[in-house]
Write a protein that holds these residues in place. Structure first.
Motif, PDB file in Angstrom:
ATOM      1  N   GLY A 190     -18.496   7.919 -36.223  1.00  0.00           N
ATOM      2  CA  GLY A 190     -17.149   8.214 -35.750  1.00  0.00           C
ATOM      3  C   GLY A 190     -17.094   9.401 -34.810  1.00  0.00           C
ATOM      4  N   ILE A 191     -18.234   9.734 -34.189  1.00  0.00           N
ATOM      5  CA  ILE A 191     -18.313  10.885 -33.289  1.00  0.00           C
ATOM      6  C   ILE A 191     -18.593  10.382 -31.884  1.00  0.00           C
ATOM      7  CG2 ILE A 191     -19.560  13.009 -32.751  1.00  0.00           C
ATOM      8  CD1 ILE A 191     -20.315  13.181 -35.722  1.00  0.00           C
ATOM      9  N   GLU A 192     -17.791  10.835 -30.919  1.00  0.00           N
ATOM     10  CA  GLU A 192     -18.014  10.497 -29.514  1.00  0.00           C
ATOM     11  C   GLU A 192     -17.841  11.740 -28.654  1.00  0.00           C
ATOM     12  OE1 GLU A 192     -16.583   6.518 -28.079  1.00  0.00           O
ATOM     13  OE2 GLU A 192     -15.240   6.746 -29.786  1.00  0.00           O
ATOM     14  N   ASN A 193     -18.488  11.720 -27.505  1.00  0.00           N
ATOM     15  CA  ASN A 193     -18.376  12.800 -26.529  1.00  0.00           C
ATOM     16  C   ASN A 193     -18.666  14.176 -27.138  1.00  0.00           C
ATOM     17  OD1 ASN A 193     -17.795  11.061 -24.432  1.00  0.00           O
ATOM     18  ND2 ASN A 193     -15.577  11.248 -24.699  1.00  0.00           N
ATOM     19  N   ALA A 194     -19.750  14.258 -27.890  1.00  0.00           N
ATOM     20  CA  ALA A 194     -20.180  15.532 -28.439  1.00  0.00           C
ATOM     21  C   ALA A 194     -20.692  16.437 -27.316  1.00  0.00           C
ATOM     22  CB  ALA A 194     -21.271  15.320 -29.483  1.00  0.00           C
ATOM     23  N   VAL A 195     -20.372  17.705 -27.355  1.00  0.00           N
ATOM     24  CA  VAL A 195     -20.744  18.604 -26.274  1.00  0.00           C
ATOM     25  C   VAL A 195     -21.622  19.767 -26.725  1.00  0.00           C
ATOM     26  CG1 VAL A 195     -18.717  18.076 -24.888  1.00  0.00           C
ATOM     27  CG2 VAL A 195     -18.638  19.954 -26.538  1.00  0.00           C
ATOM     28  N   LEU A 196     -21.791  19.946 -28.024  1.00  0.00           N
ATOM     29  CA  LEU A 196     -22.524  21.111 -28.478  1.00  0.00           C
ATOM     30  C   LEU A 196     -23.148  20.843 -29.833  1.00  0.00           C
ATOM     31  CD1 LEU A 196     -23.208  24.154 -28.325  1.00  0.00           C
ATOM     32  CD2 LEU A 196     -20.968  24.614 -29.303  1.00  0.00           C
ATOM     33  N   ILE A 197     -24.403  21.224 -29.986  1.00  0.00           N
ATOM     34  CA  ILE A 197     -25.074  21.096 -31.276  1.00  0.00           C
ATOM     35  C   ILE A 197     -25.657  22.440 -31.647  1.00  0.00           C
ATOM     36  CG2 ILE A 197     -27.193  20.277 -30.166  1.00  0.00           C
ATOM     37  CD1 ILE A 197     -27.773  18.688 -32.730  1.00  0.00           C
ATOM     38  N   THR A 198     -25.436  22.870 -32.889  1.00  0.00           N
ATOM     39  CA  THR A 198     -26.010  24.103 -33.377  1.00  0.00           C
ATOM     40  C   THR A 198     -26.619  23.853 -34.743  1.00  0.00           C
ATOM     41  OG1 THR A 198     -24.008  24.850 -34.525  1.00  0.00           O
ATOM     42  CG2 THR A 198     -24.245  25.462 -32.193  1.00  0.00           C
ATOM     43  N   ALA A 199     -27.582  24.675 -35.108  1.00  0.00           N
ATOM     44  CA  ALA A 199     -28.253  24.512 -36.404  1.00  0.00           C
ATOM     45  C   ALA A 199     -28.175  25.809 -37.185  1.00  0.00           C
ATOM     46  CB  ALA A 199     -29.712  24.121 -36.184  1.00  0.00           C
ATOM     47  N   GLN A 200     -28.003  25.694 -38.486  1.00  0.00           N
ATOM     48  CA  GLN A 200     -27.937  26.877 -39.339  1.00  0.00           C
ATOM     49  C   GLN A 200     -28.813  26.666 -40.561  1.00  0.00           C
ATOM     50  OE1 GLN A 200     -23.735  27.387 -40.107  1.00  0.00           O
ATOM     51  NE2 GLN A 200     -23.582  28.863 -38.449  1.00  0.00           N
TER      52      GLN A 200
END
Length: 357
Positions: free
Chosen positions: A347-357
């Protein structure tokens, strides 16, 4: 100080995708996703602040310290650009209107956030504290007879290095002088290094073990006035202040963005396969063994989903993650295999940023 290009994660419990529906304006959530049974599932979701979903971020202006991410947004409908501080603990956003839309590069240090604005004949550097209060504006001038094209900034041993192209007025088409400026925190020039390249360009650089690794993106101009792609990573010795004779030769041309994975000793390079606006090839180059690996990505299954510029990169232990608007590519460093996940299934579209913690 780790920035976006150099940061290495000690551990990761989940990946957070800040999602922005630029084309559909239908989703403004922050999703937490995690791996279960060899696939990703959504384990959390929270609303972003009103209006955030209309903007996106740039991977070459994205930095972090231990508490927050620092970035710059795209231009909004009123031609405003915003700088943002995203709190790591709760993803709350502090936003300030920036002074210019002509931003080329930026740098996060221990106590300051520098943003370089290009006014062609001079640079205006806005200096913010870590609460995004504007504390200074510095004017950088080279001479009165040239145009400046700042490409990248890094910090090494509390000194700032700026990769910059300089085009003298009335010079021949395609002529560019390429320099690295060594600067103090007021952008006073301590030293200037002439890179001895006048027909091509450098795009980005990273620091490792006393050397700067530069992407030599173009090397000449053809009769149609098109920039011809180089396939070199050039190595500048900061102690001797010269290029090494050794050049890393890549299988693909037009190397653009470059990152350094210190734990695995890899340069990670986004190449434009057939030119600066084509699909990107992602290259891994180990600086100790000189082994080159191409991350296998089937761009055809993404259709029109592939952006002209490189995807967002995130590093987690022995995995590299490349985020495209509706796809997530996971690359296993040891196994040298990649797998593509369709984020629309979550259900995710047009993601612009990924971060990891």
């Amino acid at each position: 100080m780790n920035n976006y290009k150099n940061r290495i994660k000690k551990f990761l419990t989940y990946i957070v995708c800040i999602v922005s529906l630029i084309s559909l304006y239908a989703c403004n959530n922050i999703y937490g996703i995690e791996k279960k049974d060899n696939k990703f599932v959504v384990n959390s979701s929270q609303k972003r602040e009103k209006g955030d979903f209309e903007l996106w971020y740039y991977n070459n202006i994205f930095f972090e310290n231990k508490d927050a991410y620092f970035t710059k947004t795209s231009t909004d409908n009123n031609l405003n650009v915003w700088i943002e501080k995203i709190d790591k603990s709760n993803f709350n956003v502090t936003r300030k209107k920036h002074t210019s839309i002509d931003t080329n590069c930026a740098l996060l240090t221990e106590d300051k956030y520098y943003i370089v604005n290009n006014f062609i004949t001079y640079l205006s550097i806005d200096v913010y504290d870590l609460n995004l209060n504007l504390i200074d504006t510095i004017k950088f001038e080279y001479d009165n007879n040239s145009s400046l094209y700042p490409m990248d900034l890094i910090e090494v041993d509390e000194k700032i290095y700026m990769l910059c192209g300089v085009v003298p007025n009335n010079s021949d088409f395609g002529y560019t002088e390429n320099y690295i400026f060594k600067l103090n925190d007021q952008f006073d020039v301590i030293e200037k290094y002439d890179l001895q390249e006048n027909k091509g360009s450098f795009f980005s650089f990273v620091y490792a073990d006393g050397y700067l690794y530069l992407t030599h993106t173009t090397e000449n101009i053809n009769e149609e006035r098109m920039a011809l792609g180089s396939n070199e990573i050039c190595i500048f010795d900061l102690n001797k202040k010269i290029f090494l004779e050794e050049v890393k030769i890549l299988s693909n041309t037009y190397p653009f963005d470059i990152y350094f994975d210190e734990n695995n000793r890899n340069l990670i390079i986004a190449n434009g396969e057939n030119g600066p606006t084509s699909n990107h090839v992602w290259t891994i180059y180990n600086i100790d063994t000189n082994e080159e690996t191409i991350i296998p990505i089937d761009f055809s299954e993404m259709g029109n989903d592939v952006p002209a510029r490189s995807a967002f990169l995130e590093i987690k232990d022995d995995k590299y993650y490349l985020l495209f608007p509706s796809y997530l590519v996971e690359y296993d460093i040891q196994g040298k295999k990649s797998k593509t996940y369709n984020l629309k299934d979550l259900g995710i579209e047009n993601a612009v940023l990924i971060t990891a913690q």
